[in-house]
Structures are given as C-alpha cells and as structure tokens.
Design a protein around this motif. Structure first.
Motif, short mmCIF file in Angstrom:
data_model
loop_
_atom_site.label_atom_id
_atom_site.label_comp_id
_atom_site.label_asym_id
_atom_site.label_seq_id
_atom_site.Cartn_x
_atom_site.Cartn_y
_atom_site.Cartn_z
N LYS A 128 0.86 -1.18 0.00
CA LYS A 128 0.00 0.00 0.00
C LYS A 128 0.89 1.23 0.00
N GLU A 129 0.37 2.30 -0.54
CA GLU A 129 1.12 3.55 -0.60
C GLU A 129 0.92 4.29 0.72
N ASN A 130 1.59 3.82 1.78
CA ASN A 130 1.49 4.40 3.12
C ASN A 130 2.88 4.69 3.65
N ASP A 131 2.95 5.56 4.63
CA ASP A 131 4.21 5.89 5.28
C ASP A 131 4.21 5.30 6.69
N CYS A 132 4.94 4.19 6.86
CA CYS A 132 5.09 3.59 8.19
C CYS A 132 6.42 2.85 8.22
N ASP A 133 6.90 2.54 9.39
CA ASP A 133 8.21 1.91 9.55
C ASP A 133 8.30 0.59 8.78
N PHE A 134 7.28 -0.23 8.88
CA PHE A 134 7.28 -1.54 8.23
C PHE A 134 7.44 -1.43 6.72
N LEU A 135 6.59 -0.65 6.07
CA LEU A 135 6.67 -0.50 4.62
C LEU A 135 7.94 0.22 4.19
N ASN A 136 8.33 1.24 4.95
CA ASN A 136 9.56 1.97 4.62
C ASN A 136 10.78 1.06 4.70
N ALA A 137 10.80 0.16 5.68
CA ALA A 137 11.93 -0.77 5.81
C ALA A 137 11.99 -1.74 4.63
N ILE A 138 10.85 -2.16 4.14
CA ILE A 138 10.83 -3.04 2.96
C ILE A 138 11.35 -2.28 1.74
N MET A 139 10.83 -1.08 1.52
CA MET A 139 11.22 -0.31 0.33
C MET A 139 12.67 0.13 0.37
N ALA A 140 13.26 0.24 1.56
CA ALA A 140 14.65 0.69 1.68
C ALA A 140 15.66 -0.42 1.43
N ARG A 141 15.21 -1.66 1.37
CA ARG A 141 16.13 -2.78 1.19
C ARG A 141 16.74 -2.75 -0.21
N GLU A 142 18.02 -3.06 -0.28
CA GLU A 142 18.72 -3.09 -1.56
C GLU A 142 18.30 -4.27 -2.42
N ASP A 143 17.73 -5.31 -1.81
CA ASP A 143 17.33 -6.51 -2.55
C ASP A 143 15.85 -6.50 -2.93
N VAL A 144 15.23 -5.33 -2.89
CA VAL A 144 13.81 -5.18 -3.23
C VAL A 144 13.68 -4.25 -4.42
N ILE A 145 12.90 -4.70 -5.41
CA ILE A 145 12.51 -3.84 -6.52
C ILE A 145 11.07 -3.41 -6.28
N VAL A 146 10.81 -2.11 -6.33
CA VAL A 146 9.46 -1.58 -6.17
C VAL A 146 9.08 -0.88 -7.47
N ILE A 147 7.98 -1.31 -8.05
CA ILE A 147 7.46 -0.70 -9.28
C ILE A 147 6.18 0.05 -8.92
N THR A 148 6.16 1.33 -9.21
CA THR A 148 4.97 2.15 -8.96
C THR A 148 4.04 2.05 -10.17
N ILE A 149 2.81 1.62 -9.91
CA ILE A 149 1.81 1.48 -10.96
C ILE A 149 1.04 2.80 -11.05
N THR A 150 0.92 3.30 -12.27
CA THR A 150 0.20 4.55 -12.52
C THR A 150 -0.81 4.32 -13.64
N GLU A 151 -1.66 5.31 -13.86
CA GLU A 151 -2.58 5.22 -15.00
C GLU A 151 -1.82 5.18 -16.32
N ASP A 152 -0.66 5.83 -16.36
CA ASP A 152 0.12 5.88 -17.59
C ASP A 152 0.82 4.56 -17.93
N ASN A 153 1.21 3.76 -16.89
CA ASN A 153 1.99 2.56 -17.19
C ASN A 153 1.25 1.24 -16.96
N ARG A 154 0.09 1.29 -16.35
CA ARG A 154 -0.55 0.04 -15.93
C ARG A 154 -0.96 -0.87 -17.08
N ASP A 155 -1.12 -0.32 -18.28
CA ASP A 155 -1.53 -1.15 -19.40
C ASP A 155 -0.38 -1.85 -20.11
N TYR A 156 0.85 -1.39 -19.88
CA TYR A 156 1.98 -2.03 -20.56
C TYR A 156 3.07 -2.56 -19.62
#
Length: 182
Positions: A128-156
């Motif tokens: 989820k697009e939230n600001d909390c320690d748990f999610l921030n710790a996941i996103m900060a990991r070097e071994d994690v790729i996070v792809i942000t889905i938008t209206e512009d990219n969700r179809d391709y």
C-alpha cells in the motif's frame, strides 16, 4: 534475493497486475491474495491462501453505515503465519498481496515477512502507498525492486513484471541444478 513489489494509489490495479502476472508463470505458488467480500452493510477483507487455494481468513470488516473497522489480528498472527511458514518450506514463489500500515505493529507477522525477504525464494507482492516503519523498511532494502503502478503505465508494465519474475525463476532453476549436481 528475489523480491518484487508493486505499489501505487488505491484502485490503480496493483493486485490485478499481480494476478495477471501469476497466470503467466509456471511455478509453485505460496502466500496469499487479498479479496473484498460484501455482506449487507459490511465490507470484509479476507486473505486467501495460494498454498492450498482453499483456506481463508478475515482480516478486516468495515461497516459502511459509519465506516467503523474491526481488525482481526489473529488472522495475521496465526492464519497468515501458518500459510507463510508452509509456503516458505514448500513453494518457489511467495505472494504477499497486500502489505500495509495495519501490519506495522504486528511483530510476529512483520518478522515473518522479513524472513521471507531474506530467503532464496521469489517474493512478489503489493505494498500500500502508506508511510510507516514496516513498509519503509521493505522499500529501503537493496534486494527489493518496487514498481509504482500509474494510469500511464498500468496497461503495458505487465510485460516488464513477467520478464523480471521469469528471469528470477530461471536463475533459481539453474542454482538448484548446480546444488543437486554437487
């Protein structure tokens, strides 16, 4: 480590893309998906096991009349943990659909998520697009790729997601073959 997460605004299609990508993979699945069920005035959110495609646990119930919420902590600390333990032992790809700030203070659950991320399994999930320690710790990991889905990219973007997962699957198959030969 092979960890891929999708994030983006509510209703943008994160879980839909996750499910579409899973259909394109030939791999043993574990973990869970989240589904919404309507019962009268209530909107229930359940997690459904991909380990056995049968087990479900209610994690949240929202009353539409006053927007009051009832969280079911045991569904995470017992139900989800059981699904994740079995998945870690016996499945190649573990789905976490979805992780949010509600889990921030559930240490048993969050500890298990970090154990999964540290494993040699493919972890594919939704944040989820939230600001909390748990999610921030996941996103900060070097071994994690996070792809942000938008209206512009969700179809391709689906092809990129599938290509990442398939390349990881091939790497793990080669690694498993090498280990079995030695």
């Amino acid at each position: 480590m092979y960890n891929l997460f999708l994030t983006g605004k509510i209703g943008i299609g994160k879980s839909t893309l996750l499910k579409r990508a899973l259909k394109e993979l030939n791999v043993s699945l574990g973990g869970y998906t989240t589904e919404r069920v309507f019962e009268g005035y209530f909107r229930k959110y359940i997690i459904k096991s991909l380990y056995d495609n049968n087990t479900t646990y209610t994690i949240l119930k929202v009353d539409s009349r006053d927007n009051s919420k009832e969280h079911f902590i045991d569904s995470f600390e017992k139900g989800a943990l059981s699904i994740l333990d079995k998945s870690l032992k016996e499945r190649n790809l573990i789905v976490l659909d979805e992780l949010g700030s509600a889990e921030n203070d559930m240490s048993l659950f969050t500890d298990k998520v970090f154990k999964l991320l540290d494993s040699k399994k493919i972890v594919f999930g939704v944040l989820k697009e939230n600001d909390c320690d748990f999610l921030n710790a996941i996103m900060a990991r070097e071994d994690v790729i996070v792809i942000t889905i938008t209206e512009d990219n969700r179809d391709y973007i689906i092809e990129d997601i599938i290509n990442i997962l398939k390349s990881w699957q091939k790497q793990l198959e080669v690694w498993s073959l090498i280990i079995n030969l030695t």
